[in-house]
Motif scaffolding. Structure first.
Motif, short mmCIF file in Angstrom:
data_model
loop_
_atom_site.label_atom_id
_atom_site.label_comp_id
_atom_site.label_asym_id
_atom_site.label_seq_id
_atom_site.Cartn_x
_atom_site.Cartn_y
_atom_site.Cartn_z
N GLU A 5 0.70 -0.75 -0.05
CA GLU A 5 0.17 -0.15 0.16
C GLU A 5 0.82 1.52 0.32
O GLU A 5 0.32 2.01 -0.31
CB GLU A 5 -1.08 0.04 0.82
N MET A 6 2.18 0.86 0.01
CA MET A 6 3.37 2.32 0.16
C MET A 6 3.60 2.68 -1.58
O MET A 6 3.35 1.69 -1.73
CB MET A 6 3.79 1.93 1.24
N SER A 7 3.93 3.40 -1.93
CA SER A 7 4.05 4.65 -2.82
C SER A 7 5.81 3.78 -3.26
O SER A 7 6.09 3.54 -4.30
CB SER A 7 3.72 5.48 -3.12
N ASP A 8 6.47 4.51 -2.03
CA ASP A 8 7.96 4.06 -1.70
C ASP A 8 8.27 3.08 -0.69
O ASP A 8 8.22 3.75 0.66
CB ASP A 8 8.29 5.51 -1.57
N PRO A 9 7.97 1.70 -0.44
CA PRO A 9 8.16 1.20 0.90
C PRO A 9 9.70 1.01 1.20
O PRO A 9 10.51 1.33 0.63
CB PRO A 9 7.46 -0.33 -0.06
N PRO A 10 10.27 1.11 1.86
CA PRO A 10 11.60 0.93 2.34
C PRO A 10 12.45 -0.39 2.52
O PRO A 10 11.53 -1.40 1.88
CB PRO A 10 11.61 1.57 3.94
N PRO A 11 13.52 0.10 2.51
CA PRO A 11 13.92 -1.17 1.50
C PRO A 11 13.87 -2.22 2.53
O PRO A 11 13.67 -2.19 4.19
CB PRO A 11 15.93 -1.12 1.94
N LEU A 12 14.08 -3.20 2.87
CA LEU A 12 13.96 -4.57 3.57
C LEU A 12 15.56 -4.70 4.86
O LEU A 12 16.54 -4.83 4.40
CB LEU A 12 13.81 -5.84 2.98
N PRO A 13 15.05 -5.05 6.15
CA PRO A 13 16.11 -5.10 6.88
C PRO A 13 17.25 -6.20 6.98
O PRO A 13 17.24 -7.34 6.26
CB PRO A 13 15.45 -4.66 8.37
N GLN A 14 18.56 -5.89 6.98
CA GLN A 14 19.60 -6.63 6.75
C GLN A 14 19.03 -8.30 7.68
O GLN A 14 19.30 -9.05 6.69
CB GLN A 14 20.59 -6.56 7.23
N PRO A 15 18.38 -8.29 8.59
CA PRO A 15 17.88 -10.12 8.96
C PRO A 15 16.74 -10.80 7.85
O PRO A 15 17.13 -11.82 7.86
CB PRO A 15 17.07 -9.29 10.11
N ALA A 16 15.81 -9.90 7.72
CA ALA A 16 15.22 -10.51 6.34
C ALA A 16 15.65 -10.48 5.35
O ALA A 16 15.70 -11.68 4.91
CB ALA A 16 14.11 -9.45 5.85
N ARG A 17 17.14 -9.77 4.81
CA ARG A 17 17.81 -10.46 3.61
C ARG A 17 18.39 -11.22 3.78
O ARG A 17 18.65 -12.87 2.96
CB ARG A 17 18.62 -9.39 3.05
N THR A 18 18.67 -12.17 5.43
CA THR A 18 19.35 -12.50 5.86
C THR A 18 18.52 -13.50 5.22
O THR A 18 19.54 -15.57 4.58
CB THR A 18 20.25 -12.76 6.83
N GLN A 19 17.71 -14.09 6.23
CA GLN A 19 16.74 -14.89 6.38
C GLN A 19 15.93 -15.59 5.19
O GLN A 19 16.42 -16.93 5.01
CB GLN A 19 15.65 -14.65 7.25
N MET A 20 16.14 -14.74 3.99
CA MET A 20 15.55 -14.78 2.10
C MET A 20 16.34 -15.75 2.10
O MET A 20 16.66 -16.61 1.08
CB MET A 20 14.94 -13.87 1.66
N ARG A 21 17.90 -15.55 2.06
CA ARG A 21 19.03 -16.17 1.88
C ARG A 21 19.05 -17.91 1.54
O ARG A 21 19.58 -19.13 1.59
CB ARG A 21 20.20 -16.07 2.18
#
Length: 230
Positions: free
Chosen positions: A183-199
């Protein structure tokens, strides 16, 4: 109380007195002291927070819970001579291992993760369009990812039990964060822990304490990739 506000984002009128009453009722009616299973209370608690004042209270619950969990975690870490990075509990917990207990169960601000927080997540995710109009979504997302980080890191490094309620909360945090970001026009970057978990492609066994057996498996990294990167 510092959380009370008469106007929401974009000047949407809110009722601070109503918010105060909702928060009081939420704490009195629901939680470990109330009858019924914790998971069964969530839908009723979420129904209490319907509407824009309910959304504001849900955001407050998430902020107060995240703040309380941080204070507990930081206190434990300091006692071990370790630093705390609120932006990345995963790294801190990996260094501490089992010496840290989960701060989610220290009842920060008198709130329970599987009742009050779970209900708040249901509210902001289920009313995502209204949420981004009523409250500031960037700090809200930060608090949601913070709780998710503490949940997943506790499972991996603190050997916290992965039970049905905890897995449900984690799943709903991911889906709610996805809905709000959408719902956001410009969502913030995903935090580092989330990016780590996605790997990661590790699955966890989910236990149902009521029957004392594993009832399924869940892959957090996979779901986060499928939802948050879509």
């Amino acid at each position: 109380m510092r959380w009370l506000r008469g106007l929401g984002k974009r000047g949407i009128p809110l009722d601070p007195a109503r918010q105060q009453e909702l928060l009081r009722e939420l704490r009195v009616r629901f939680g470990p002291h109330a009858p019924g299973k914790l998971g069964d209370q969530v839908a009723r608690a979420a129904a209490l927070l319907d509407g824009q004042d309910g959304v504001a209270v849900a955001a407050t619950v998430l902020r107060e819970f995240a703040d309380g969990a941080y204070r507990d975690f930081a206190g434990q870490s300091a006692a071990l001579g370790l630093p705390t990075d609120r932006r990345n509990y995963r790294a801190s917990w990996e260094a501490a291992g089992k010496r840290l207990r989960s701060p989610l169960f220290a009842a920060p601000a008198g709130l329970h993760p599987y009742v009050h927080v779970a209900a708040a997540v249901t509210v902001v995710g289920g009313q995502a369009a209204q949420t981004v109009r009523v409250v500031q979504p960037v700090p809200l997302l930060s608090h949601m990812f913070e709780v998710l980080d503490l949940t997943l890191a506790g499972w991996e490094f603190g050997r916290v039990l992965v039970d049905v309620d905890g897995a449900t909360l984690a799943v709903n945090l991911i889906t709610a964060a996805t809905a709000i970001r959408g719902e956001m026009s410009d969502p913030p970057p995903l935090p580092q822990p989330a990016r780590t978990q996605m790997r990661s492609n590790k699955s966890v066994n989910v236990l149902d304490p009521a029957v004392s057996r594993i009832v399924g498996q869940w892959n957090p990294g996979k779901q986060m990739r499928e939802y948050l990167l879509a």
